[in-house]
Each structure stands twice: as C-alpha cells, then as structure tokens.
Design a protein around this motif. Structure first.
Motif, PDB file in Angstrom:
ATOM      1  N   GLN A  69       1.018  -1.315  -0.024  1.00 37.27           N
ATOM      2  CA  GLN A  69       0.026  -0.190   0.578  1.00 37.27           C
ATOM      3  C   GLN A  69       0.865   1.594   0.010  1.00 37.27           C
ATOM      4  O   GLN A  69       2.785   1.160   0.094  1.00 37.27           O
ATOM      5  CB  GLN A  69      -0.958   0.203   1.349  1.00 37.27           C
ATOM      6  N   THR A  70       0.287   2.370  -0.377  1.00 36.34           N
ATOM      7  CA  THR A  70       1.414   3.340  -0.147  1.00 36.34           C
ATOM      8  C   THR A  70       0.318   5.118   0.504  1.00 36.34           C
ATOM      9  O   THR A  70      -0.835   4.825   0.634  1.00 36.34           O
ATOM     10  CB  THR A  70       1.029   4.266  -1.746  1.00 36.34           C
ATOM     11  N   GLU A  99     -14.343   8.063   6.701  1.00 29.97           N
ATOM     12  CA  GLU A  99     -13.133   7.423   5.358  1.00 29.97           C
ATOM     13  C   GLU A  99     -12.943   5.803   5.636  1.00 29.97           C
ATOM     14  O   GLU A  99     -12.613   4.847   6.418  1.00 29.97           O
ATOM     15  CB  GLU A  99     -11.988   7.432   6.456  1.00 29.97           C
ATOM     16  N   THR A 102      -7.762   3.983   5.386  1.00 31.94           N
ATOM     17  CA  THR A 102      -7.029   4.546   6.558  1.00 31.94           C
ATOM     18  C   THR A 102      -5.195   4.100   6.026  1.00 31.94           C
ATOM     19  O   THR A 102      -5.481   5.697   6.655  1.00 31.94           O
ATOM     20  CB  THR A 102      -7.384   3.830   7.850  1.00 31.94           C
ATOM     21  N   GLY A 103      -5.057   3.362   6.160  1.00 34.47           N
ATOM     22  CA  GLY A 103      -3.501   3.210   5.789  1.00 34.47           C
ATOM     23  C   GLY A 103      -2.685   3.230   6.228  1.00 34.47           C
ATOM     24  O   GLY A 103      -2.887   2.970   7.415  1.00 34.47           O
ATOM     25  N   TYR A 106      -1.922   9.277   8.101  1.00 35.38           N
ATOM     26  CA  TYR A 106      -2.303  10.137   7.618  1.00 35.38           C
ATOM     27  C   TYR A 106      -3.015  11.261   6.974  1.00 35.38           C
ATOM     28  O   TYR A 106      -3.557  12.257   7.764  1.00 35.38           O
ATOM     29  CB  TYR A 106      -1.060  10.753   6.652  1.00 35.38           C
ATOM     30  N   ARG A 123      -9.170  -2.517   5.596  1.00 33.04           N
ATOM     31  CA  ARG A 123      -9.118  -4.329   5.736  1.00 33.04           C
ATOM     32  C   ARG A 123      -7.880  -4.829   5.924  1.00 33.04           C
ATOM     33  O   ARG A 123      -7.701  -5.475   6.538  1.00 33.04           O
ATOM     34  CB  ARG A 123      -9.355  -4.702   3.887  1.00 33.04           C
ATOM     35  N   LEU A 127      -1.932  -3.037   9.694  1.00 38.16           N
ATOM     36  CA  LEU A 127      -1.765  -0.922   9.292  1.00 38.16           C
ATOM     37  C   LEU A 127      -2.829   0.012   9.905  1.00 38.16           C
ATOM     38  O   LEU A 127      -2.844   1.090  10.610  1.00 38.16           O
ATOM     39  CB  LEU A 127      -2.631  -0.544   7.475  1.00 38.16           C
ATOM     40  N   GLY A 148     -12.119  -3.861   9.018  1.00 39.25           N
ATOM     41  CA  GLY A 148     -12.921  -4.564   8.111  1.00 39.25           C
ATOM     42  C   GLY A 148     -13.445  -4.468   6.393  1.00 39.25           C
ATOM     43  O   GLY A 148     -12.408  -3.035   6.345  1.00 39.25           O
ATOM     44  N   GLY A 150     -14.317  -1.505   3.773  1.00 42.65           N
ATOM     45  CA  GLY A 150     -15.082  -0.372   3.846  1.00 42.65           C
ATOM     46  C   GLY A 150     -15.767  -0.015   2.764  1.00 42.65           C
ATOM     47  O   GLY A 150     -17.006   0.606   3.079  1.00 42.65           O
ATOM     48  N   ALA A 166     -10.006   5.790  -0.039  1.00 38.10           N
ATOM     49  CA  ALA A 166      -8.570   6.516  -0.522  1.00 38.10           C
ATOM     50  C   ALA A 166      -8.138   5.124  -1.478  1.00 38.10           C
ATOM     51  O   ALA A 166      -7.104   5.119  -1.644  1.00 38.10           O
ATOM     52  CB  ALA A 166      -7.812   6.170   0.738  1.00 38.10           C
ATOM     53  N   ALA A 167      -8.948   4.582  -1.895  1.00 43.89           N
ATOM     54  CA  ALA A 167      -8.823   3.316  -3.070  1.00 43.89           C
ATOM     55  C   ALA A 167      -9.967   3.312  -3.647  1.00 43.89           C
ATOM     56  O   ALA A 167     -11.073   3.821  -3.608  1.00 43.89           O
ATOM     57  CB  ALA A 167      -8.529   1.776  -2.019  1.00 43.89           C
ATOM     58  N   VAL A 219      -4.164   2.616  -5.325  1.00 45.45           N
ATOM     59  CA  VAL A 219      -4.753   0.859  -5.213  1.00 45.45           C
ATOM     60  C   VAL A 219      -6.204   0.527  -5.223  1.00 45.45           C
ATOM     61  O   VAL A 219      -6.787   1.520  -5.064  1.00 45.45           O
ATOM     62  CB  VAL A 219      -3.508   1.466  -3.491  1.00 45.45           C
ATOM     63  N   PRO A 220      -6.331  -0.337  -5.462  1.00 41.42           N
ATOM     64  CA  PRO A 220      -7.107  -0.692  -5.701  1.00 41.42           C
ATOM     65  C   PRO A 220      -8.619  -0.773  -4.153  1.00 41.42           C
ATOM     66  O   PRO A 220      -7.658  -1.573  -3.878  1.00 41.42           O
ATOM     67  CB  PRO A 220      -7.356  -2.045  -6.617  1.00 41.42           C
ATOM     68  N   LEU A 221      -9.347  -0.764  -4.594  1.00 42.60           N
ATOM     69  CA  LEU A 221     -10.779  -0.567  -2.879  1.00 42.60           C
ATOM     70  C   LEU A 221     -10.670  -2.207  -3.554  1.00 42.60           C
ATOM     71  O   LEU A 221     -11.140  -3.210  -4.537  1.00 42.60           O
ATOM     72  CB  LEU A 221     -11.532  -0.461  -3.519  1.00 42.60           C
ATOM     73  N   VAL A 222     -10.470  -3.408  -2.539  1.00 46.31           N
ATOM     74  CA  VAL A 222     -10.799  -4.802  -1.870  1.00 46.31           C
ATOM     75  C   VAL A 222     -11.341  -5.616  -1.651  1.00 46.31           C
ATOM     76  O   VAL A 222     -11.527  -4.730  -0.722  1.00 46.31           O
ATOM     77  CB  VAL A 222      -9.237  -5.269  -1.380  1.00 46.31           C
TER      78      VAL A 222
HETATM   79  N1  SAH Z   1      -5.087   7.884   2.309  1.00 43.97           N
HETATM   80  C1  SAH Z   1      -3.668   6.581   3.090  1.00 43.97           C
HETATM   81  C2  SAH Z   1      -3.766   5.599   1.410  1.00 43.97           C
HETATM   82  C3  SAH Z   1      -3.557   4.337   1.739  1.00 43.97           C
HETATM   83  S1  SAH Z   1      -4.273   3.608   0.399  1.00 43.97           S
HETATM   84  C4  SAH Z   1      -3.114   7.343   3.332  1.00 43.97           C
HETATM   85  O1  SAH Z   1      -2.589   8.542   3.450  1.00 43.97           O
HETATM   86  O2  SAH Z   1      -1.999   6.285   4.071  1.00 43.97           O
HETATM   87  C5  SAH Z   1      -5.925   2.716   0.505  1.00 43.97           C
HETATM   88  C6  SAH Z   1      -6.115   2.245   1.983  1.00 43.97           C
HETATM   89  O3  SAH Z   1      -7.248   1.236   1.399  1.00 43.97           O
HETATM   90  C7  SAH Z   1      -4.779   0.446   2.263  1.00 43.97           C
HETATM   91  O4  SAH Z   1      -4.477   0.810   3.737  1.00 43.97           O
HETATM   92  C8  SAH Z   1      -5.895  -0.806   1.855  1.00 43.97           C
HETATM   93  O5  SAH Z   1      -5.327  -1.859   2.762  1.00 43.97           O
HETATM   94  C9  SAH Z   1      -6.847  -0.152   1.886  1.00 43.97           C
HETATM   95  N2  SAH Z   1      -8.234  -0.169   1.579  1.00 43.97           N
HETATM   96  C10 SAH Z   1      -7.986  -1.188   0.169  1.00 43.97           C
HETATM   97  N3  SAH Z   1      -9.279  -1.612   0.185  1.00 43.97           N
HETATM   98  C11 SAH Z   1      -9.937  -1.228   1.111  1.00 43.97           C
HETATM   99  C12 SAH Z   1     -12.007  -1.764   1.689  1.00 43.97           C
HETATM  100  N4  SAH Z   1     -12.481  -2.367   0.631  1.00 43.97           N
HETATM  101  N5  SAH Z   1     -12.066  -1.293   2.589  1.00 43.97           N
HETATM  102  C13 SAH Z   1     -11.127  -0.717   3.935  1.00 43.97           C
HETATM  103  N6  SAH Z   1     -10.161  -0.578   3.185  1.00 43.97           N
HETATM  104  C14 SAH Z   1      -9.647  -0.689   1.906  1.00 43.97           C
END
Ligand code: SAH
Length: 226
Positions: A69-70, A99, A102-103, A106, A123, A127, A148, A150, A166-167, A219-222
């Motif tokens: 992740q980033t 939100e 969370t990653g 930040y 998820r 992290l 969980g 999101g 954020a994904a 990054v993709p929402l998984v």
């Molecule tokens: N705003 C964060 C961005 C993190 S990248 C930051 O600045 O650090 C996006 C994050 O979304 C990753 O940590 C990834 O694990 C998470 N993510 C991806 N799919 C998700 C889902 N279905 N539910 C919750 N988080 C998810």
C-alpha cells in the motif's frame, strides 16, 4: 506524545520549514481552503512513513507504507479533504465523516480536527493498528477505527455528512451512496489502474450529483477483510 527523537533526526528534512514549503506548493496548485492548509502545516507527515523514507515525507509524492500500500500524495490528501469540507453552508465542523482506507493514518490526522467525529475503516489489520497508535500520539481523540471491509460502509453510524475513500473501486459502491446524508458528499477515485477519476458525489433531496475533480492513481479497493 509525538516521537521527539525521530522528529529531530532528519537533519532539517523533517522540519517545520520543509513542511511550510509543501504548504506553499499546495497553495500554488489550487488548494485554497485555509483550514486544510493549516492541517497540512500541522501534521508531521514524516511520522507516518518508515524512518528510511522520512527525508522524503514532504515531497509531494506517494510513498510505500508496507503491505503493498501507499501513503497518498499530499496534494491529493489536501484536495480530497477540501472537496469534503470546504464551501459548505454554515461554519461548524462537519458532524460525521467516514474514511475508507485508513492506510498509515496521515489522511485521518489531517481530516479529524475538521469534523466532530471521524470513523475510519482499514482492511489490513496491521496498518490499522499502527495508524491508530500514530493518530493517538498526535493527541487526536475523535476517531473511531475499524478493521473491516469499507465497501460495506459503517451502517450502524450512517448517515454520514462526508465519505472519503482512499482506494479505487471499478464503480461507486451502492452501500456508500446509501449511507450519505442529504447534502453529504462522497469523494472517491473510480476506475481501473491507470484510468481513474476522482469523483465527488453529492446527495440532494432528489438524487445524486456527480462532479469529476481530476485524474488520479490509487491502489484498488479490495473486497473483504485482509
Ligand atoms: N489515505 C491513506 C491511503 C492508504 S492507501 C494514507 O494516506 O495512508 C489505501 C488503503 O485502502 C490501503 O491501506 C488499503 O489496505 C485500504 N483498502 C483497500 N480496500 C479496502 C477496503 N475494502 N476496506 C478498507 N480499506 C481498504
């Protein structure tokens, strides 16, 4: 407590002056919300990345945070925060914001003081736990964390006045639209890798209004819990 040891080690690369340069850059690129710029000025981004990358924390770029992740680019964090919080009727902080992704926390730390209560879902458990600790270390106490998926939103706390994702999913998840209050805004990147658009969807009395904000790379929402 903020980790003072780390804070002072970056030979100036992590100083308030370096952060100020980032704030000026964001302002030049169209971030005009004073509260948002103040949050970027206040939050020590270097504490959210690996120590080896701390000297790059105030470049306007995404950086790895582990688990594939980033941490989002500061401009995008500021733009999304502005798209949710700025130019609203009334001056009070947004009551309730969700939100997703969370990653490293930040974006959470930038956004939290601009709302009364922030709910954040990640998820990847490792992290989420790290983000929770960092946000607490900054003295921010109005955030609830959940490990969980999101994509399901947080039904027990809906409706939300703002939802920030954020994904990137392929399409806007119906669950998130359903959890938006009237007047609430969902800011979300949508589309496949390399062809994503940041959207703002506002719920009105009669339906949803969509605006395209800019091209982005997330990054993709998984689906499902990691
Ligand atoms: N705003 C964060 C961005 C993190 S990248 C930051 O600045 O650090 C996006 C994050 O979304 C990753 O940590 C990834 O694990 C998470 N993510 C991806 N799919 C998700 C889902 N279905 N539910 C919750 N988080 C998810």
């Amino acid at each position: 407590m903020i980790q003072e040891g780390r804070d002072t080690r970056g030979i100036g690369m992590t100083s308030a002056r370096t952060r100020e340069r980032l704030v000026q850059r964001l302002a030049q690129h169209g971030i005009d919300s004073v509260p948002v710029l103040e949050r970027v000025r206040a939050v020590p981004r270097h504490l959210f990345v690996d120590e080896a990358l701390a000297s790059r924390a105030y470049e306007d770029s995404a950086l790895p945070i582990g688990h594939g992740q980033t941490i989002s680019q500061p401009f995008i964090v500021a733009l999304m925060t502005q798209a949710i919080t700025a130019d609203r009727p009334g001056t009070e902080p947004l009551p309730k914001v969700l939100e997703v992704g969370t990653g490293c926390g930040y974006q959470t730390a930038v956004l939290a003081p601009l709302c009364s209560q922030l709910y954040t879902i990640e998820r990847v458990g490792a992290l989420m736990r790290l983000a929770k600790r960092r946000v607490a270390e900054l003295g921010i106490a109005n955030v609830r964390f959940r490990h969980g998926d999101g994509m399901e939103g947080w039904p027990g706390q809906a409706p939300f006045d703002g939802i920030l994702v954020a994904a990137a999913p392929a399409q806007v998840p119906e669950n998130l639209l359903a959890q938006l209050a009237v007047g609430g805004r969902l800011v979300i990147p949508v589309g496949p890798a390399g062809r994503q658009t940041l959207l703002r969807v506002t719920r009105t009395d009669s339906g949803f209004e969509r605006e395209a904000l800019c091209d982005v790379s997330f990054v993709p929402l998984v689906q499902g819990k990691g």
